[in-house]
Design a protein around this motif. Structure first.
Motif, PDB file in Angstrom:
ATOM      1  N   ILE A  88      54.252  47.776  23.033  1.00 29.52           N
ATOM      2  CA  ILE A  88      54.194  46.312  22.964  1.00 29.52           C
ATOM      3  C   ILE A  88      55.455  45.759  22.327  1.00 29.52           C
ATOM      4  O   ILE A  88      56.021  44.748  22.781  1.00 29.52           O
ATOM      5  CB  ILE A  88      52.943  45.874  22.180  1.00 29.52           C
ATOM      6  CG1 ILE A  88      51.680  46.339  22.894  1.00 29.52           C
ATOM      7  CG2 ILE A  88      52.925  44.360  22.000  1.00 29.52           C
ATOM      8  CD1 ILE A  88      50.423  46.213  22.058  1.00 29.52           C
ATOM      9  N   ALA A  89      55.927  46.407  21.246  1.00 33.18           N
ATOM     10  CA  ALA A  89      57.121  45.928  20.562  1.00 33.18           C
ATOM     11  C   ALA A  89      58.357  46.011  21.451  1.00 33.18           C
ATOM     12  O   ALA A  89      59.285  45.195  21.323  1.00 33.18           O
ATOM     13  CB  ALA A  89      57.352  46.741  19.282  1.00 33.18           C
ATOM     14  N   ALA A 111      44.460  45.903  24.770  1.00 32.75           N
ATOM     15  CA  ALA A 111      43.443  46.165  23.748  1.00 32.75           C
ATOM     16  C   ALA A 111      43.939  45.845  22.347  1.00 32.75           C
ATOM     17  O   ALA A 111      43.141  45.824  21.408  1.00 32.75           O
ATOM     18  CB  ALA A 111      43.002  47.629  23.815  1.00 32.75           C
ATOM     19  N   PHE A 112      45.244  45.586  22.191  1.00 36.64           N
ATOM     20  CA  PHE A 112      45.835  45.436  20.861  1.00 36.64           C
ATOM     21  C   PHE A 112      46.380  44.033  20.659  1.00 36.64           C
ATOM     22  O   PHE A 112      47.094  43.507  21.516  1.00 36.64           O
ATOM     23  CB  PHE A 112      46.945  46.477  20.667  1.00 36.64           C
ATOM     24  CG  PHE A 112      46.456  47.880  20.879  1.00 36.64           C
ATOM     25  CD1 PHE A 112      45.888  48.594  19.848  1.00 36.64           C
ATOM     26  CD2 PHE A 112      46.544  48.473  22.136  1.00 36.64           C
ATOM     27  CE1 PHE A 112      45.422  49.882  20.051  1.00 36.64           C
ATOM     28  CE2 PHE A 112      46.086  49.763  22.347  1.00 36.64           C
ATOM     29  CZ  PHE A 112      45.511  50.471  21.296  1.00 36.64           C
ATOM     30  N   TYR A 116      51.020  41.976  14.826  1.00 36.42           N
ATOM     31  CA  TYR A 116      51.704  43.113  14.178  1.00 36.42           C
ATOM     32  C   TYR A 116      52.868  43.637  15.019  1.00 36.42           C
ATOM     33  O   TYR A 116      54.004  43.741  14.502  1.00 36.42           O
ATOM     34  CB  TYR A 116      50.677  44.204  13.886  1.00 36.42           C
ATOM     35  CG  TYR A 116      51.253  45.500  13.372  1.00 36.42           C
ATOM     36  CD1 TYR A 116      51.745  45.603  12.077  1.00 36.42           C
ATOM     37  CD2 TYR A 116      51.292  46.631  14.187  1.00 36.42           C
ATOM     38  CE1 TYR A 116      52.267  46.797  11.603  1.00 36.42           C
ATOM     39  CE2 TYR A 116      51.806  47.831  13.727  1.00 36.42           C
ATOM     40  CZ  TYR A 116      52.294  47.912  12.442  1.00 36.42           C
ATOM     41  OH  TYR A 116      52.805  49.093  11.975  1.00 36.42           O
ATOM     42  N   PRO A 117      52.682  43.978  16.288  1.00 34.13           N
ATOM     43  CA  PRO A 117      53.834  44.505  17.035  1.00 34.13           C
ATOM     44  C   PRO A 117      54.942  43.483  17.237  1.00 34.13           C
ATOM     45  O   PRO A 117      56.126  43.855  17.270  1.00 34.13           O
ATOM     46  CB  PRO A 117      53.221  44.933  18.367  1.00 34.13           C
ATOM     47  CG  PRO A 117      51.966  44.148  18.494  1.00 34.13           C
ATOM     48  CD  PRO A 117      51.452  43.994  17.098  1.00 34.13           C
ATOM     49  N   PHE A 118      54.602  42.183  17.336  1.00 27.84           N
ATOM     50  CA  PHE A 118      55.653  41.180  17.488  1.00 27.84           C
ATOM     51  C   PHE A 118      56.430  41.005  16.181  1.00 27.84           C
ATOM     52  O   PHE A 118      57.647  40.792  16.197  1.00 27.84           O
ATOM     53  CB  PHE A 118      55.049  39.849  17.943  1.00 27.84           C
ATOM     54  CG  PHE A 118      54.680  39.825  19.407  1.00 27.84           C
ATOM     55  CD1 PHE A 118      54.847  40.946  20.210  1.00 27.84           C
ATOM     56  CD2 PHE A 118      54.156  38.683  19.982  1.00 27.84           C
ATOM     57  CE1 PHE A 118      54.509  40.933  21.562  1.00 27.84           C
ATOM     58  CE2 PHE A 118      53.814  38.647  21.327  1.00 27.84           C
ATOM     59  CZ  PHE A 118      53.997  39.780  22.118  1.00 27.84           C
ATOM     60  N   LEU A 119      55.732  41.091  15.045  1.00 24.27           N
ATOM     61  CA  LEU A 119      56.431  41.059  13.759  1.00 24.27           C
ATOM     62  C   LEU A 119      57.371  42.253  13.637  1.00 24.27           C
ATOM     63  O   LEU A 119      58.528  42.116  13.212  1.00 24.27           O
ATOM     64  CB  LEU A 119      55.424  41.056  12.611  1.00 24.27           C
ATOM     65  CG  LEU A 119      56.006  41.198  11.192  1.00 24.27           C
ATOM     66  CD1 LEU A 119      56.935  40.036  10.871  1.00 24.27           C
ATOM     67  CD2 LEU A 119      54.894  41.299  10.156  1.00 24.27           C
ATOM     68  N   VAL A 120      56.868  43.429  14.008  1.00 21.42           N
ATOM     69  CA  VAL A 120      57.708  44.630  13.973  1.00 21.42           C
ATOM     70  C   VAL A 120      58.917  44.459  14.884  1.00 21.42           C
ATOM     71  O   VAL A 120      60.056  44.801  14.516  1.00 21.42           O
ATOM     72  CB  VAL A 120      56.874  45.867  14.370  1.00 21.42           C
ATOM     73  CG1 VAL A 120      57.777  47.076  14.573  1.00 21.42           C
ATOM     74  CG2 VAL A 120      55.832  46.164  13.302  1.00 21.42           C
ATOM     75  N   MET A 216      44.861  36.981  15.343  1.00 23.26           N
ATOM     76  CA  MET A 216      45.839  37.544  16.266  1.00 23.26           C
ATOM     77  C   MET A 216      46.405  38.873  15.761  1.00 23.26           C
ATOM     78  O   MET A 216      47.336  39.419  16.374  1.00 23.26           O
ATOM     79  CB  MET A 216      46.976  36.542  16.501  1.00 23.26           C
ATOM     80  CG  MET A 216      46.579  35.399  17.409  1.00 23.26           C
ATOM     81  SD  MET A 216      46.206  36.028  19.086  1.00 23.26           S
ATOM     82  CE  MET A 216      45.340  34.610  19.785  1.00 23.26           C
ATOM     83  N   THR A 217      45.860  39.364  14.644  1.00 26.42           N
ATOM     84  CA  THR A 217      46.274  40.663  14.121  1.00 26.42           C
ATOM     85  C   THR A 217      45.227  41.723  14.387  1.00 26.42           C
ATOM     86  O   THR A 217      45.531  42.838  14.829  1.00 26.42           O
ATOM     87  CB  THR A 217      46.537  40.578  12.603  1.00 26.42           C
ATOM     88  OG1 THR A 217      47.514  39.567  12.350  1.00 26.42           O
ATOM     89  CG2 THR A 217      47.033  41.907  12.052  1.00 26.42           C
TER      90      THR A 217
END
Length: 420
Positions: A88-89, A111-112, A116-120, A216-217
């Motif tokens: 996703i990131a 499913a996720f 979190y992945p966008f912040l990463v 959204m997390t």
């Protein structure tokens, strides 16, 4: 005595236990250390212990679909769902759902949740660091923040010693490895305890951005909406078994009602976004069902059926149904027993709301223990006994269970059907 000396009382008849000078000096120094520094030390020590166990498992890890043999820490801490967050990131979410030969949706990134992945991803672009380093660092920092806020939350209901011990248990819990791997749990728990603290403080308008980001997390929006509905109902009805202020006016009910509505909407937003992007109305739910198909095959999502199906698959019927009933009765007895009132109504209502949500949609499997992390505020009940022997035993048990959980769930041992 083990840590003190005995002296006569002024009357000479009753012995008085006094601490040894060394112990007294240690206690005096401990009292002047700020609470946040104490919790930070506990958190760091807990992460070192857990990290050592992870490294032990990585040293015997053979090559698998995630890593080569004997992977370094960051690689080993980024397997399982971490691999999906990496996808996703780096590439975002698919616009076309993957299908098997029978036309069923297979496992995919929808499913996720995206926070979190966008912040990463944003931090990767900002720093140039690898996904593994950024993802694990975000979890470590979020877990640290969660521990600090958790101590404040417990301090609203418990004396300082009990609140601190509850936080120790939070830091060494059997699934506390989530605070140092590439999973969204640490960020989600941080936002959750912030939201619960704001609820206890009745800062409803401040809760709104926290609830939005939380939803959204991790998929907790509907559960938090149910919490707010239960809170409003108890506040309005004021049953004799709870201590609540006077019956609220209509105006005072507006802020918590708005939080409930917003949380419910954010809980429905992700399925709607998946539908809009893929053109498939059930894109999100069908994706979630893909993860349980290896257990029970392809079945429609019927609310409150998954746990009956799950206990039937694991333990067969009628044993599964009987065991499920015992689990639910035991949970209710634990949450509503008189000592549990010490941690406040809000935290117990959250545990009930979250469990009802899980009963409605979640299929119990090896990841269940991780999924239960949001009911960590119930550790305040576990922390009530003051016995030193009890506390040492509970901490040791938690550390042992960490190892057990990693052995069965994290370490990839050939064909592994127990994902964390």
């Amino acid at each position: 005595m083990a840590d003190g000396v005995t002296a006569a009382s002024p009357s000479g008849s009753v012995p008085v236990r006094r601490p040894r000078p060394g112990v007294a000096r240690w206690r005096a120094r401990y009292r002047v250390v700020p609470w946040w520094a104490r919790i930070t030390v506990v958190y760091v020590l807990a992460r070192i212990v857990t990290g050592a166990m992870l490294m032990g498992f990585s040293s015997i890890q053979t090559a698998n679909s995630f890593t080569l043999s004997h992977p370094p820490y960051l690689s080993f801490a980024s397997i399982w769902d971490g691999a999906w967050y990496r996808v996703i990131a780096s590439a975002g979410y698919p616009s076309t759902l993957p299908l098997d030969t029978a036309g069923h949706v297979t496992e995919n990134a929808w499913a996720f949740m995206p926070a979190y992945p966008f912040l990463v991803r944003g931090l990767m672009l900002l720093t140039g660091a690898s996904f593994e380093l950024v993802a694990v660092s975000v979890s470590l920092l979020a877990g640290w923040g969660a521990a600090l806020v958790f101590r404040r939350l417990m301090g609203r209901f418990l004396d300082p010693a009990r609140a601190t011990f509850a936080t120790v248990l939070f830091c060494v819990a059997p699934v506390s490895v989530m605070f140092q791997v590439a999973y969204a749990e640490a960020m989600g728990v941080f936002l959750l305890v912030v939201a619960l603290l704001l609820l206890v403080q009745r800062r409803f308008w401040t809760m709104l951005p926290v609830v939005l980001l939380l939803g959204m997390t991790r998929p907790t929006g509907l559960a938090f909406a149910l919490l707010m509905v239960l809170f409003i109902g108890v506040w309005w009805l004021r049953p004799a078994w709870v201590r609540m202020p006077s019956r609220p006016s209509f105006r005072s009910l507006v802020p918590p009602a708005v939080v409930a509505v917003v949380s419910g909407l954010v809980g429905l937003a992700w399925p709607a976004i998946a539908w809009a992007v893929t053109g498939v109305p059930r894109a999100y739910t069908d994706t979630e069902l893909a993860w349980r198909s290896s257990y029970i095959g392809w079945k429609e999502l019927v609310p409150f059926a998954p746990w009956v199906q799950g206990f039937g698959w694991w333990f067969r019927q009628p044993a599964g149904g009987v065991l499920l009933a015992l689990v639910l009765v035991g949970f209710a007895a634990f949450v509503f027993m008189p000592p549990a009132r010490r941690i406040g109504l809000e935290l117990r209502l959250w545990a009930v709301a979250y469990l009802v949500y899980l009963l409605a949609v979640f299929f119990p499997q090896s990841s269940t223990w991780r999924i239960l992390l949001p009911i960590a505020p119930l550790l305040g009940i576990v922390a009530l006994p003051r016995s030193r022997a009890y506390r040492v035993l509970v901490v040791v048990l938690c550390v042992v269970l960490q190892w057990v959980w990693m052995y069965y769930c994290w370490w990839v041992d050939g064909y592994d059907w127990t994902p964390p």
